[in-house]
Enzyme design. Structure first.
Site, short mmCIF file in Angstrom:
data_model
loop_
_atom_site.label_atom_id
_atom_site.label_comp_id
_atom_site.label_asym_id
_atom_site.label_seq_id
_atom_site.Cartn_x
_atom_site.Cartn_y
_atom_site.Cartn_z
N LYS A 183 0.73 -1.19 0.10
CA LYS A 183 -0.03 0.08 -0.04
C LYS A 183 0.78 1.23 -0.10
O LYS A 183 0.43 2.22 -0.42
CB LYS A 183 -0.87 -0.06 1.26
CG LYS A 183 -2.15 -0.97 1.19
CD LYS A 183 -3.08 -0.33 0.16
CE LYS A 183 -4.39 -1.16 0.26
NZ LYS A 183 -5.48 -0.28 -0.60
N SER A 222 0.79 -9.77 -0.97
CA SER A 222 0.47 -8.29 -0.83
C SER A 222 0.70 -7.81 0.55
O SER A 222 1.17 -6.35 0.50
CB SER A 222 -0.88 -7.96 -1.12
OG SER A 222 -1.68 -8.73 -0.25
#
Length: 410
Positions: free
Chosen positions: A57, A306
């Site tokens: 992110k 991720s």
């Protein structure tokens, strides 16, 4: 600086990567030998859990922040998030000297609030549910003239996430398939744009929890049906973004769904085999390979792990459940005569066969067995399922009545 772009291109992604410099880690792409043997595919893992905030992110957050005007940077930014996006915005905002406000739901665990504050952000807790929090964040942005850093539905954010695709092809240029976890779509939109622009033959496939199939629903024109919580909380998004959907329709080849059991199993495999800590969302790509082996057999497959921000208590539970599922920890209910030495006989059998007794509870009173009989619940650790079967056979051959993993104590 260009704070507004109306589409996403590979040039935008390349510009983001150049601008990052050393502020974002070029995370490793590793060949997973054992997972490749298990799945029948050549598995490569892109470890975004190796970023400073343990999540991809921060790529999108940083690219958005760098593309603000000087006036916007001076006024500051706001983001609605209780997780990885909050930490990415907070960390890079603080590093760049940009005032950062993070809106979090009222019930957000204290550790998430304190972690975000420690990274330099001002945290405001508003709204019972996240959609309420997001609405309040928009109001605060308007009232205080702050710039909103959206977690996914923003082209600068997508471009930042797309740098993962450029790094991946630099490390493994001949990959056949890239599997990407999908929530709001920012990650897969960026990666798909990068990869398809360089090599259109590479398939980019999204993976979602069955309980939150935002992109799958949008692609198949299905209505949202609430199905409870998910281990993949990082991609538990009700609706795909408008901008991200437009990009996904252009570049994404398919969307696969995985169950909670499959996500949990994939988490366990990454932990025990690859020795990498990942969150539920990060395990979804491996879960897809496990669920659809025929789709990936013999192909070179890249998995985007991720992030690695997972609650430690949940992590411990998953590890123990994994041992139970693999037959390495088992609970036995053993009926035995209520005479001195009966429990010692059982212990000797298990010990002589190399088993390890973790826990024992002996029951005389609260049982439906006859008065001269009793039972013990024994939690047993073994090397593998075959080792357990050997011990079980020995116990039964000695005349003991054994129930495996009983659901009740009596």
């Amino acid at each position: 600086m260009n704070d507004q772009i109306n589409q996403l291109s590979v040039e935008d992604i390349k510009s983001a990567l150049d601008a990052f410099g050393g502020s974002i880690k070029h995370t490793p792409t590793t060949y997973a030998i054992t997972l490749s043997k298990i799945t029948g595919a050549e598995i490569y893992i892109k470890n975004e859990n190796a970023q400073f905030t343990s999540s991809f992110k921060e790529r999108g957050a940083l690219n958005k922040l760098m593309n603000l005007t000087d006036e916007q940077k001076k006024r500051g930014v706001i983001a609605a998030s209780a997780g990885n996006h909050a930490q990415g915005v907070a960390f890079h905002g603080s590093r760049l000297g940009i005032p950062t406000t993070i809106a979090m739901p009222l019930g957000t665990p204290f550790v998430k609030v304190s972690n975000t504050e420690e990274l330099g952000a001002k945290v405001v807790q508003v709204g019972e549910r996240f959609d309420e929090t997001a609405e309040e964040a928009m109001k605060m942005a308007e009232e205080q003239n702050l710039t909103v850093v959206h977690p996914f539905d923003d082209y600068h954010v997508m471009a930042g996430q797309g740098t993962i695709g450029l790094e991946l092809l630099e490390d493994v240029s001949d990959v056949d398939v890239v599997l990407v976890p999908v929530g709001g779509g920012g990650l897969i939109a960026g990666i798909a744009t990068a990869i398809k622009s360089i090599n259109s033959k590479i398939k980019v496939i999204g993976v979602q929890s069955e309980r939150f199939p935002s992109l799958y629903r949008a692609m198949n024109d299905e209505e949202y049906v609430p199905q409870g919580s998910t281990l993949a909380e990082g991609i538990a998004v009700k609706n795909i973004g408008e901008k991200t959907l437009e990009v996904c329709k252009k570049y994404v080849d398919d969307v696969l769904l995985v169950s909670e059991e499959e996500i949990e199993k994939a988490l366990g495999l990454l932990l025990t085999i690859e020795k990498t800590v990942c969150e539920g969302a990060g395990a979804c790509p491996l879960a897809a390979v496990i669920r659809y082996p025929e789709v990936f057999k013999g192909k070179k497959v890249a998995l985007i792990v991720s992030g690695g921000n997972i609650d430690t208590r949940l992590l411990a539970s998953i590890l123990m459940r994994s041992l139970v599922r693999d037959g390495r920890i088992t609970r036995l209910k053993i009926e035995l005569p209520d005479i001195p030495g009966a429990l010692s006989i059982i212990s000797s059998i298990i010990g002589n066969k190399g088993g390890n007794i973790i826990d024992v509870s002996h029951h005389r009173l609260f049982t439906e067995l006859p008065a001269k009989e009793t039972y013990s619940n024994i939690t047993l650790e073994t090397r593998d399922s075959q080792h357990f079967e050997d011990i079980l056979e020995e116990l039964r051959s000695e005349g003991f009545v054994v129930t495996v993993n009983p659901n009740i104590d009596m």
